[in-house]
Design an enzyme around this catalytic site. Structure first.
Site, PDB file in Angstrom:
ATOM      1  N   GLY A 395     -10.160  -1.444  -0.713  1.00  0.00           N
ATOM      2  CA  GLY A 395     -11.542  -1.376  -0.275  1.00  0.00           C
ATOM      3  C   GLY A 395     -12.585  -1.751  -1.294  1.00  0.00           C
ATOM      4  N   GLY A 397     -12.994  -4.904  -2.409  1.00  0.00           N
ATOM      5  CA  GLY A 397     -13.436  -6.282  -2.207  1.00  0.00           C
ATOM      6  C   GLY A 397     -12.558  -7.337  -2.828  1.00  0.00           C
ATOM      7  N   THR A 399      -9.867  -9.002  -1.521  1.00  0.00           N
ATOM      8  CA  THR A 399      -9.575 -10.113  -0.614  1.00  0.00           C
ATOM      9  C   THR A 399     -10.818 -10.925  -0.297  1.00  0.00           C
ATOM     10  OG1 THR A 399      -7.786  -8.812   0.368  1.00  0.00           O
ATOM     11  CG2 THR A 399      -8.568 -10.718   1.614  1.00  0.00           C
ATOM     12  N   SER A 715       0.291  11.709 -18.284  1.00  0.00           N
ATOM     13  CA  SER A 715      -1.125  11.887 -18.628  1.00  0.00           C
ATOM     14  C   SER A 715      -1.631  13.307 -18.344  1.00  0.00           C
ATOM     15  CB  SER A 715      -1.978  10.873 -17.859  1.00  0.00           C
ATOM     16  OG  SER A 715      -1.882  11.070 -16.467  1.00  0.00           O
ATOM     17  N   LYS A 758     -10.317   7.236 -13.729  1.00  0.00           N
ATOM     18  CA  LYS A 758     -10.381   8.679 -13.979  1.00  0.00           C
ATOM     19  C   LYS A 758     -11.813   9.131 -14.279  1.00  0.00           C
ATOM     20  CE  LYS A 758      -5.604   8.935 -15.644  1.00  0.00           C
ATOM     21  NZ  LYS A 758      -4.705   9.137 -16.795  1.00  0.00           N
TER      22      LYS A 758
END
Length: 845
Positions: A395, A397, A399, A715, A758
Site C-alpha cells: 500500500g 505505491g 506498483t 531484535s 520501527k
C-alpha cells in the site's frame, strides 16, 4: 452471377450513390431492333460522362446518380438536345476528379431515357447503351469532357449452326447458374431464354457477371464476337463450378448443425470456392508472412534466416497437419516481437520530476534515482537500463510508481505478477514440442508492449515458489543480469533476444525469501511506510479527489476536513501504506453520495465529529493506552513485511524451582534471546540488587501477546532483557519509551534492520523516546527530519547502562522481601531437585 433482386445494375459517379429505387423489366430486343440500335449513326464528337464502378454494354439499361458539377452540366445540356452521350469507365474508381488520362479509350454511346431530380440537388438518369466507340482525342475538358470518337462495329465472325450452338450453350449455362443460386429468382431463367438477339444476350450477361470492372472493360473492347463469347463462357463455367461445389458441400452437411460444425462447413465452402477460382489460400497466407518479413528491417539476421527456413517448411506442410499451425504460430511470433523498435525517451529532467511529483507524494529516494538515470542517459545514449527492486510494506505505491516512471520516460508500461508462479517455463517459455506451447511471460509482455524498451514491472518477486517443475527464480537470474540479458533465450523462440534496453522494476514486501544471487542482481530501494503527515497530504492530493470522481460526486458537493482525515487515520486504520485509508475515505464519499442521491442534502462538509456516524465505532486504539504500570512489562519494536509495529514483552514470576516458561508462539531465535537475558542478569545479580533466591525458588514466565501470530528474530533482545530485569528488580519500565536491539553474552548491543519502519511504528503508537543500537545511527540519519519530528532517539552499544536508562530508580517493592520464601519451600525444592537427579541417574543406568 446476377444481382439478388435481379434489378438492372446501378452505376455511380463520384458525387452520388446508387439509384436503388429504379426497377424495370429486362428490355427484350429482337435482332432487328438490336441491329437498328447499334448501327444508328452517332455524332463525330460526343460529350463524355465518366463512370467509376460499372461498364455500360450496348442495349443494357442502367440507372445512375449524377452529382458532380461537370456531370450535371453534361446531363442538362444533353437532355435538352439529342439526349446522346458517351459513357466511359474510369481506370481508377478512387480518383475524385478524373482527367482525360484517367479514362479508358473505349466506351459506349448511350441514350438518356429518363431524368429525375433528387432532393439533395443531384439528378438520377436512366440510360441505355447503343454502340461501342473509341476515343480519338479529347477536344474539351470544361465545363465537361468532349471527345472525337470512332464507332466500333461488332465483328460477327460466326453464324448459322455454330451461332445457334453457342447461344444455346450460353443460355443453358446461365439457366443452370440461376437454378443453383438461391439468391436469383427463377423468372430470370425465363427472361434469358426469351432474348433472341445474340449480341444483346451476350451484352446483358456480360453486364451482370460477378467479375471486376477491369475484366468487364476487357470484354467490352473485344471486337470479334467469337472471342467475346469464349470469354463470357469462361466466366460462366467458373461460376457454375463454384456453385456445383457449394451444392456438393451443402448436401454432405447435416441440416441441423451446431456452431462448431457450422464453422467447419463455412471453411470447407470457402476452400472449395478458392480452389475453383484457382486461388491457394495457404500460399497467400505464406506470402503475407514473407511480405511482413521483407517490411521489417529491424529483425536480426539470425531471426530472418530462421523465419525463412520455417516458411519453407510451412509450404511443404499440408494445412490439415497439426504442424502447420505450430510452424505458422512460431513465424508469427518472430514477426510480432519488437526486435529493434524503441520508444523515444523524453530526457527532460524537470518534466520527469513534475510527473513523478504529480502521481506520488514523498518517495524522494526513488524519484532521485530515476532522475539520475535520466541524466546519465541524456549524456550517454547507449546506457543499459537499471534493474531496480522496490521493497516495502503493502500500500505504499510500489506498483503505481512503475506506471509513473514509464510516463515520465515516455515508455510503454507492462506489468505481470510473479506471485504463486512455480513453473520455470512461465519465464522461459515451453519448447515447441509441447502441445499449446507459448513463449514465457517476458516475451509475451514484450509483444504486448510493441517496443523494445518498455518499463516492465515484475510484481511480488518475493512470492515466487519452486517445485518439481523448476525454479523460476533461477530463470530470472539471466533476465535481471545486465551482462547477460542482451542475449536472453526463450525455450519457445530459441533465438537470442535483447532485453538490455528494458527497464525492469521488481516489487517485494520481504527480501528474506528472495535468493541471494537474485537479490545481488537488483538495486534495492527501500520504500518504507508513510508518516501521519504524509498520509494526510496523500489523502488530500490523491485519494480524496479519486474517490470523489469514482463515486459520482463533484468537489462542490463534498469536503472532508483535515481533522476528519486525522481521525480516520488514527482510529480506523493501522497500516504503513494508504490502502485501507483509501477504503475508509471511499466509505465517507459513498455515504455522502447516498444522501445526495436520496434528496436529503445537496452538499456536505465532513468534519471530525461526523466520522463515527459514518464509519461506526473506533476500530483501533493507541497502544500507549494498553501499557500497564506494573513491573515486568517492556515495549519492543518489531518489523513485519507489512511495516513496523510495537511489541509488548510481559514477564511474571511464581514460586517454583527456577524454571523458565516461554509462550506467545516465539521462534527459536527469540527464545534464545530470552535465555541470554536471564544468563546476563544471573551473572550480575549482586550488582543489580537481585536476590539469589529469585533464580532458585521462583519460576519465570515470559509471554508476548497476540499469541496466534508467530514471532521470531533477535531484535527483541533489549526488550526481553528490560522486561526480565524489571520483574526481578521490581522497578517499572519508564513510560512512553520503546527499544530494539540484539544482545550478546558479552554485554554488547548489536544492530538490527527495519529501523525506519520501527521508528514510524513508535510514532504511530505515541512513543516519546526510542532506544536503538549505536551502530544503527547511520540508518536514523537517512530518515527525514520531519518523519522523526519530536521523537527522541538514544543509542546503546552495551547492555550495562540499560537498566538505569530504562528502569525507574525506585522499586515498587523491595526485591529481597518480594522474593523471600519460607524454609519449608526451600526444603521441598531441594527434595524435588534430588528426586529429579535420582530419576535421571536411574534412566542412565
Amino acid at each position: 452471377m446476377f444481382d439478388q433482386r435481379f434489378k438492372i445494375n446501378t452505376a455511380f459517379d463520384e458525387q452520388g450513390e446508387g439509384f436503388d429505387d429504379f426497377e424495370q423489366a429486362i428490355p427484350l430486343m429482337s435482332e432487328e431492333e438490336e441491329r437498328k440500335l447499334t448501327e444508328s449513326a452517332i455524332p463525330d464528337e460526343l460529350p463524355i460522362l465518366p463512370l467509376k464502378n460499372t461498364v455500360l454494354f450496348p442495349g443494357v439499361v442502367v440507372p445512375i446518380t449524377v452529382g458532380r458539377d461537370r456531370s450535371l452540366a453534361l446531363v442538362k445540356q444533353a437532355y435538352e438536345s439529342d439526349k446522346t452521350i458517351g459513357v466511359v469507365t474510369q481506370k481508377d474508381e478512387t480518383v475524385e476528379d478524373p482527367e482525360s488520362k484517367d479514362l479508358h479509350k473505349f466506351g459506349t454511346v448511350a441514350q438518356i431515357l429518363k431524368l429525375i431530380k433528387m432532393p439533395d440537388g443531384s439528378k438520377s438518369v436512366v440510360i441505355q447503351g447503343k454502340s461501342v466507340f473509341e476515343i480519338d482525342e479529347f477536344t474539351q475538358s470544361e465545363p465537361f469532357f468532349k471527345a472525337k470518337v470512332t464507332s466500333i462495329k461488332q465483328d460477327m465472325d460466326i453464324s448459322g449452326v455454330e451461332m445457334d450452338a453457342a447461344i444455346r450453350s450460353i443460355k443453358e449455362t446461365a439457366s443452370k447458374i440461376v437454378n443453383l443460386s438461391p439468391n436469383i429468382p427463377s423468372e430470370a431463367s425465363i427472361a434469358i431464354n426469351n432474348i433472341s438477339s445474340p449480341s444483346f444476350l451476350l451484352n446483358f450477361i456480360s453486364s451482370n457477371l460477378q467479375v471486376s470492372i477491369e475484366e468487364k472493360q476487357e470484354i467490352l473492347e473485344i471486337r470479334k464476337f467469337s472471342d467475346r463469347l469464349e470469354r463470357v463462357m469462361e466466366h460462366l463455367n467458373k461460376e457454375l463450378q463454384v456453385l456445383n461445389l457449394s451444392e456438393e458441400i451443402r448436401s454432405k452437411v447435416k441440416t441441423d448443425i451446431d456452431d462448431q460444425q457450422r464453422d467447419f462447413y463455412l471453411r470447407q465452402q470457402m476452400k472449395a470456392i478458392q480452389e475453383a477460382l484457382g486461388e491457394d489460400s495457404e500460399q497467400q497466407d505464406i506470402e503475407k508472412l514473407r511480405q511482413r518479413l521483407r517490411e521489417r528491417d529491424d529483425i536480426p539476421k539470425a531471426a530472418v534466416e530462421t523465419a525463412e527456413k520455417e516458411m519453407q517448411r510451412l509450404e511443404m506442410t499440408p494445412s490439415s497437419s497439426p504442424n502447420y499451425g505450430i510452424i505458422h504460430s512460431y513465424v508469427e511470433w518472430i514477426l510480432d516481437l519488437p526486435w529493434g523498435e524503441y520508444s523515444k525517451d523524453k530526457l527532460d529532467l524537470k518534466r520527469a520530476r513534475k510527473i513523478l511529483d504529480e502521481d506520488h507524494y514523498g518517495l524522494e529516494k526513488v524519484k532521485k534515482r530515476i532522475i539520475e538515470y535520466l541524466a546519465v542517459l541524456k549524456l550517454k545514449k547507449d546506457m543499459k537500463a537499471p534493474i531496480l527492486c522496490f521493497y516495502g510494506p503493502p500500500g505504499v505505491g510500489k506498483t503505481s510508481l512503475g506506471k509513473s516512471i514509464a510516463r515520465a520516460l515516455n515508455r510503454e508500461f507492462e506489468r505481470f505478477s510473479l506471485g504463486g508462479i512455480h513453473d520455470e517455463a512461465e519465464i522461459r517459455g515451453h519448447r515447441r514440442t509441447y502441445i499449446g506451447a507459448l513463449p514465457g511471460r517476458i516475451l509475451r509482455a514484450m509483444k504486448k508492449a510493441g517496443k523494445g524498451n518498455p518499463v516492465m514491472m515484475l510484481d511480488e518477486i518475493d512470492k515466487v515458489g519452486s517445485d518439481f517443475r523448476g525454479d523460476p527464480t533461477s530463470a530470472l537470474l539471466e533476465v535481471l543480469d545486465p551482462e547477460q540479458n542482451d542475449t536472453f533465450t526463450d525455450n519457445y523462440l530459441e533465438l537470442d533476444y535483447d532485453l538490455s534496453k528494458v527497464m525492469f522494476i521488481a516489487t517485494a514486501n520481504s527480501l528474506d525469501t528472495i535468493p541471494a544471487p537474485l537479490r545481488d542482481r537488483m538495486e534495492i530501494i527501500n520504500i518504507s511506510g508513510y508518516t501521519q503527515e504524509e498520509k494526510v497530504e496523500i489523502a488530500r492530493k490523491y485519494l480524496i479527489p479519486k474517490q470523489i470522481e469514482e463515486n459520482g460526486l463533484s468537489k462542490k458537493q463534498i469536503r472532508i476536513s483535515k481533522a476528519a482525515i486525522d481521525r480516520v487515520i488514527d482510529e480506523y486504520t493501522r497500516e504503513s501504506g494508504v490502502r485501507n485509508l483509501e477504503r475508509q475515505l471511499g466509505a465517507l464519499c459513498r455515504n455522502v453520495a447516498a444522501q445526495i442521491a436520496g434528496g436529503d442534502i445537496e452538499k456536505m462538509s465532513v468534519g471530525k465529529n461526523d466520522v463515527p456516524d459514518i464509519l461506526g465505532k473506533r476500530k483501533f486504539f493507541s497502544d500507549v493506552a494498553e501499557r500497564t504500570t506494573v513491573p515486568g512489562v517492556a515495549t519492543g519494536l518489531a518489523w513485519t513485511p507489512y511495516g513496523g509495529d510495537i511489541l509488548f514483552i510481559e514477564a511474571s514470576v511464581s514460586r517454583g524451582t527456577g524454571k523458565l516458561h516461554i509462550t506467545g508462539q516465539l521462534g527459536d531465535v527469540m527464545k534464545e534471546s530470552a535465555m541470554l537475558a536471564i544468563s546476563y542478569l544471573r551473572a550480575r545479580y549482586k550488582e543489580l540488587n537481585i536476590p539469589e533466591e529469585a533464580f532458585k525458588y521462583w519460576d519465570l514466565h515470559i509471554h508476548v501477546p497476540q499469541g496466534a501470530v508467530p514471532k521470531d528474530g533477535p531484535s527483541a533482545g533489549v526488550a526481553l532483557l528490560s522486561a526480565v530485569a524489571s520483574i526481578f528488580t521490581q522497578r517499572k519500565v519508564k513510560g512512553t519509551l520503546a527499544m530494539t536491539g540484539e544482545i550478546t553474552l558479552r554485554g554488547l548491543v548489536l544492530p538490527v534492520g527495519g529501523i525506519k519502519e520501527k521508528v514510524l511504528a513508535a510514532k504511530r503508537a505515541g512513543i516519546e523516546k526510542v532506544f536503538l543500537p549505536k551502530k544503527n545511527e547511520k540508518d536514523v540519519v537517512e530518515i527525514e527530519e520531519d518523519v522523526i519530528g519530536d521523537l527522541k532517539v538514544e543509542y546503546l552499544d552495551r547492555m550495562d547502562p540499560i537498566l538505569d536508562l530504562i528502569l525507574e530508580k525506585k522499586p515498587v517493592t523491595d526485591p529481597s522481601s518480594f522474593f523471600e520464601v519460607p524454609d519449608s519451600h526451600k526444603q521441598q525444592t531441594v527434595k524435588n531437585n534430588k528426586s529429579d537427579v535420582a530419576e535421571e541417574m536411574s534412566v542412565m543406568d
